[in-house]
Design a protein around this motif. Structure first.
Motif, PDB file in Angstrom:
ATOM      1  N   CYS A 143       0.845  -1.183   0.000  1.00 52.52           N
ATOM      2  CA  CYS A 143       0.000   0.000   0.000  1.00 52.52           C
ATOM      3  C   CYS A 143       0.888   1.244   0.000  1.00 52.52           C
ATOM      4  O   CYS A 143       1.668   1.447   0.915  1.00 52.52           O
ATOM      5  N   CYS A 159      -0.331   3.729   3.362  1.00 53.29           N
ATOM      6  CA  CYS A 159      -0.002   3.438   4.760  1.00 53.29           C
ATOM      7  C   CYS A 159       1.233   2.553   4.921  1.00 53.29           C
ATOM      8  O   CYS A 159       1.699   2.310   6.025  1.00 53.29           O
ATOM      9  N   CYS A 176      -6.351  -1.588  -0.251  1.00 55.56           N
ATOM     10  CA  CYS A 176      -5.729  -1.886   1.034  1.00 55.56           C
ATOM     11  C   CYS A 176      -6.785  -2.178   2.098  1.00 55.56           C
ATOM     12  O   CYS A 176      -7.666  -1.356   2.335  1.00 55.56           O
ATOM     13  N   ASP A 193      -6.471  -2.101   5.143  1.00 53.92           N
ATOM     14  CA  ASP A 193      -6.316  -1.189   6.285  1.00 53.92           C
ATOM     15  C   ASP A 193      -6.841   0.214   6.017  1.00 53.92           C
ATOM     16  O   ASP A 193      -7.500   0.807   6.860  1.00 53.92           O
ATOM     17  N   CYS A 194      -6.497   0.755   4.821  1.00 57.82           N
ATOM     18  CA  CYS A 194      -6.865   2.162   4.608  1.00 57.82           C
ATOM     19  C   CYS A 194      -7.656   2.418   3.334  1.00 57.82           C
ATOM     20  O   CYS A 194      -8.106   3.531   3.095  1.00 57.82           O
TER      21      CYS A 194
HETATM   22 ZN   LIG Z   1      -3.064   1.175   3.281  1.00 57.11          ZN
END
Ligand SMILES: [Zn+2]
Length: 207
Positions: free
Chosen positions: A125, A128, A143, A145-146
């Motif tokens: 990514c 992040c 991603c 996560d983000c």
């Molecule tokens: Zn990310």
């Protein structure tokens, strides 16, 4: 103890090199580091290397041999060394035998197909900085996560990885043969957890 460590890109060679040099108190002599240090310190050899690299060429064997010879003549290498990234071919191996022959050659045996899968399945990514493997996140494009769009690093590109692994194989097989004939090859299964690989290295070194 004079050691050479052979292992494919992605085999965990760097980690094992760090463990070995710590346990046996050996200097870690890596040609990658040698190139960088000599160029940075502008040594006579470093200036020659820089000249070659600036033209986009690989460092020729003779110059690489000179760099390693120079490094191994330093006081800290009197008790031995761990060579990483050298020798790369039979010519270099022959030269090394002339000035400072190794006692043992550790060969991390790994399944190149598995390495290829591990590397080419990596997604990172750019936002992040997280990295994932498609085995765990599936074929998603963003991603977890983000939410940013995931990318494949240039070095992880399947064609690049295939090429690097096949170059490694072509370069290393003759070396394994060469040192095998000298009775110096110690094969270690590299397809195991890091700690287990190191345990086996210590076992085959027998000290
Ligand atoms: Zn990310």
């Amino acid at each position: 103890m004079k050691l050479i460590l052979l292992g494919a890109p992605g085999s965990g060679k760097g980690t094992q090199a760090a463990y070995i040099t710590e346990k046996y108190n050996l200097p870690h002599v890596s040609t990658g580091d040698l190139f960088r240090e000599n160029i940075k310190n502008e040594t006579p050899l470093g200036l020659k290397v820089k000249e070659v690299m600036d033209t986009g060429n690989l460092c020729p064997d003779d110059l690489t041999v000179e760099l390693v010879k120079d490094r191994l003549s330093k006081a800290d290498c009197e008790k031995g060394y761990l060579l990483d990234g050298f020798p790369r071919n039979l010519y270099q191996a022959g030269e090394l035998d002339e000035f400072n022959a190794p006692d043992k050659v550790i060969n991390l045996v790994v399944d190149l197909g598995k390495i290829e899968h591990r590397i080419t399945g990596r997604r990172s990514c750019p936002k992040c900085g997280a990295s994932f493997h498609v085995d765990f996140i599936g074929n998603v494009s963003n991603c977890p996560d983000c939410g940013e769009a995931l990318t494949i690093r240039k070095d992880d590109n399947p064609e690049t990885v295939k090429e690097r692994l096949s170059v490694y194989k072509a370069q290393t097989e003759p070396l394994i043969d060469y040192y095998g004939k000298q009775g110096k090859i110690l094969n270690v299964n590299g397809d195991q957890p890091i700690d287990k690989v190191f345990e086996d290295i210590v076992k085959v070194l027998g000290q």
